[in-house]
Design a protein around this motif. Structure first.
Motif, PDB file in Angstrom:
ATOM      1  N   GLY A  75       0.765  -1.108   0.045  1.00 26.59           N
ATOM      2  CA  GLY A  75      -0.171  -0.113  -0.084  1.00 26.59           C
ATOM      3  C   GLY A  75       0.924   1.123   0.099  1.00 26.59           C
ATOM      4  N   GLY A  76       0.045   2.457  -0.140  1.00 26.83           N
ATOM      5  CA  GLY A  76       0.816   3.604  -0.071  1.00 26.83           C
ATOM      6  C   GLY A  76       0.064   4.777  -0.991  1.00 26.83           C
ATOM      7  N   LEU A  77       0.664   5.878  -1.183  1.00 27.42           N
ATOM      8  CA  LEU A  77       0.238   6.825  -1.876  1.00 27.42           C
ATOM      9  C   LEU A  77       0.594   6.982  -3.278  1.00 27.42           C
ATOM     10  N   VAL A  78      -0.553   7.099  -4.155  1.00 25.33           N
ATOM     11  CA  VAL A  78      -0.482   7.287  -5.436  1.00 25.33           C
ATOM     12  C   VAL A  78      -1.193   8.163  -6.206  1.00 25.33           C
ATOM     13  N   GLN A  79      -0.911   8.769  -7.274  1.00 27.53           N
ATOM     14  CA  GLN A  79      -1.509   9.628  -8.128  1.00 27.53           C
ATOM     15  C   GLN A  79      -2.806   8.849  -8.842  1.00 27.53           C
ATOM     16  N   PRO A  80      -3.822   9.682  -9.273  1.00 29.38           N
ATOM     17  CA  PRO A  80      -5.038   8.999  -9.996  1.00 29.38           C
ATOM     18  C   PRO A  80      -4.448   8.730 -11.343  1.00 29.38           C
ATOM     19  N   GLY A  81      -4.846   7.449 -11.847  1.00 32.45           N
ATOM     20  CA  GLY A  81      -4.245   7.111 -12.931  1.00 32.45           C
ATOM     21  C   GLY A  81      -3.183   6.020 -12.705  1.00 32.45           C
ATOM     22  N   GLY A  82      -2.588   6.025 -11.496  1.00 30.39           N
ATOM     23  CA  GLY A  82      -1.160   5.200 -11.266  1.00 30.39           C
ATOM     24  C   GLY A  82      -1.799   3.820 -10.792  1.00 30.39           C
ATOM     25  N   SER A  83      -0.828   2.875 -10.228  1.00 30.23           N
ATOM     26  CA  SER A  83      -0.904   1.427 -10.263  1.00 30.23           C
ATOM     27  C   SER A  83      -0.210   1.034  -8.763  1.00 30.23           C
ATOM     28  N   LEU A  84      -0.673   0.338  -8.434  1.00 27.15           N
ATOM     29  CA  LEU A  84      -0.189  -0.463  -7.090  1.00 27.15           C
ATOM     30  C   LEU A  84      -0.375  -2.129  -7.180  1.00 27.15           C
ATOM     31  N   ARG A  85       0.571  -2.686  -6.717  1.00 24.61           N
ATOM     32  CA  ARG A  85       0.109  -4.094  -6.385  1.00 24.61           C
ATOM     33  C   ARG A  85       0.461  -4.486  -5.068  1.00 24.61           C
ATOM     34  N   LEU A  86      -0.795  -4.789  -4.389  1.00 29.11           N
ATOM     35  CA  LEU A  86      -0.822  -5.525  -3.002  1.00 29.11           C
ATOM     36  C   LEU A  86      -0.333  -7.115  -2.867  1.00 29.11           C
ATOM     37  N   SER A  87       0.230  -7.259  -1.859  1.00 31.04           N
ATOM     38  CA  SER A  87       0.720  -8.766  -1.672  1.00 31.04           C
ATOM     39  C   SER A  87      -0.024  -9.039  -0.106  1.00 31.04           C
ATOM     40  N   CYS A  88      -0.162 -10.323  -0.085  1.00 31.08           N
ATOM     41  CA  CYS A  88      -0.639 -10.901   1.165  1.00 31.08           C
ATOM     42  C   CYS A  88       0.061 -12.235   1.440  1.00 31.08           C
ATOM     43  N   ALA A  89       1.110 -12.292   2.158  1.00 28.19           N
ATOM     44  CA  ALA A  89       1.683 -13.520   2.300  1.00 28.19           C
ATOM     45  C   ALA A  89       1.244 -14.388   3.755  1.00 28.19           C
ATOM     46  N   ALA A  90       0.796 -15.629   3.211  1.00 27.36           N
ATOM     47  CA  ALA A  90       0.192 -16.490   4.350  1.00 27.36           C
ATOM     48  C   ALA A  90       1.385 -17.375   4.920  1.00 27.36           C
ATOM     49  N   SER A  91       1.148 -17.680   6.139  1.00 24.09           N
ATOM     50  CA  SER A  91       2.093 -18.575   6.603  1.00 24.09           C
ATOM     51  C   SER A  91       1.707 -19.923   6.739  1.00 24.09           C
ATOM     52  N   ARG A  92       0.459 -20.168   6.007  1.00 24.72           N
ATOM     53  CA  ARG A  92       0.183 -21.758   5.596  1.00 24.72           C
ATOM     54  C   ARG A  92      -0.160 -21.741   4.179  1.00 24.72           C
ATOM     55  N   SER A  93       0.240 -23.061   3.614  1.00 25.02           N
ATOM     56  CA  SER A  93       0.204 -23.197   2.081  1.00 25.02           C
ATOM     57  C   SER A  93      -1.226 -22.936   1.705  1.00 25.02           C
ATOM     58  N   ILE A  94      -1.095 -22.639   0.464  1.00 22.41           N
ATOM     59  CA  ILE A  94      -2.615 -22.153  -0.371  1.00 22.41           C
ATOM     60  C   ILE A  94      -2.247 -22.933  -1.511  1.00 22.41           C
ATOM     61  N   SER A  95      -3.731 -23.145  -2.055  1.00 22.11           N
ATOM     62  CA  SER A  95      -3.898 -23.752  -3.307  1.00 22.11           C
ATOM     63  C   SER A  95      -5.173 -23.428  -4.046  1.00 22.11           C
ATOM     64  N   SER A  96      -5.818 -24.143  -4.995  1.00 22.07           N
ATOM     65  CA  SER A  96      -7.059 -24.063  -5.764  1.00 22.07           C
ATOM     66  C   SER A  96      -8.142 -23.988  -4.741  1.00 22.07           C
ATOM     67  N   SER A  97      -7.743 -24.620  -3.882  1.00 23.60           N
ATOM     68  CA  SER A  97      -8.923 -25.145  -2.889  1.00 23.60           C
ATOM     69  C   SER A  97      -9.262 -24.179  -2.044  1.00 23.60           C
ATOM     70  N   ASN A  98      -8.607 -23.218  -1.954  1.00 22.89           N
ATOM     71  CA  ASN A  98      -8.736 -22.057  -0.801  1.00 22.89           C
ATOM     72  C   ASN A  98      -9.580 -20.993  -1.525  1.00 22.89           C
ATOM     73  N   ILE A  99     -10.783 -20.633  -0.612  1.00 25.89           N
ATOM     74  CA  ILE A  99     -11.519 -19.552  -0.886  1.00 25.89           C
ATOM     75  C   ILE A  99     -10.561 -17.987  -0.606  1.00 25.89           C
ATOM     76  N   LEU A 100     -10.490 -17.106  -1.255  1.00 25.08           N
ATOM     77  CA  LEU A 100      -9.553 -16.107  -1.141  1.00 25.08           C
ATOM     78  C   LEU A 100      -9.906 -14.808  -1.578  1.00 25.08           C
ATOM     79  N   GLY A 101      -9.647 -13.845  -1.018  1.00 32.12           N
ATOM     80  CA  GLY A 101     -10.103 -12.326  -1.687  1.00 32.12           C
ATOM     81  C   GLY A 101      -9.454 -11.050  -1.117  1.00 32.12           C
ATOM     82  N   TRP A 102      -9.728 -10.067  -1.570  1.00 29.34           N
ATOM     83  CA  TRP A 102      -9.483  -8.865  -1.157  1.00 29.34           C
ATOM     84  C   TRP A 102     -10.624  -7.925  -0.869  1.00 29.34           C
TER      85      TRP A 102
END
Length: 114
Positions: free
Chosen positions: A9-36
């Motif tokens: 996260g951070g400050l960005v101007q309109p029209g700009g881009s950011l990439r948010l990351s979420c690192a889990a301490s447990r393994s994930i796979s296609s079986s997980n339900i996930l979202g933002w």
């Protein structure tokens, strides 16, 4: 039992881009339900993007065509690529991942302003 650590996260101007990351301490796979999700001051928390089991994907109408949710199972990490950002995207963003139980990240602030 499970920790989700958000970053990007951070400050960005309109029209700009950011990439948010979420690192889990447990393994994930296609079986997980996930979202933002996101929550602006004085507003209720809203779903931004979601991946259900076996790849069922959805986006909120307000971000469709601009945001992309993805995951990297090898890194136990999910991402939210945010393009063409608008001031109304300003909010605290939370990741969510469920196994048998669901877990939330601590939130990362995104501010879109000139």
């Amino acid at each position: 039992q499970v920790q989700l650590v958000e970053s990007g996260g951070g400050l960005v101007q309109p029209g700009g881009s950011l990439r948010l990351s979420c690192a889990a301490s447990r393994s994930i796979s296609s079986s997980n339900i996930l979202g933002w999700y996101r929550q602006a001051p004085g507003k209720q928390r809203e779903l931004v993007a979601r991946l259900l089991r076996f790849g069922d994907l959805m986006y909120a109408d307000s971000v469709k065509g601009r945001f992309t949710i993805s995951r990297d199972n090898a890194k136990n990490t999910i991402y939210l690529q945010m393009n063409s950002l608008k001031p109304e995207d300003t909010a605290l963003y939370y990741c969510y991942i469920s196994w048998d139980d669901g877990y939330w990240g601590q939130g990362t602030q995104v501010t879109v302003s000139s």
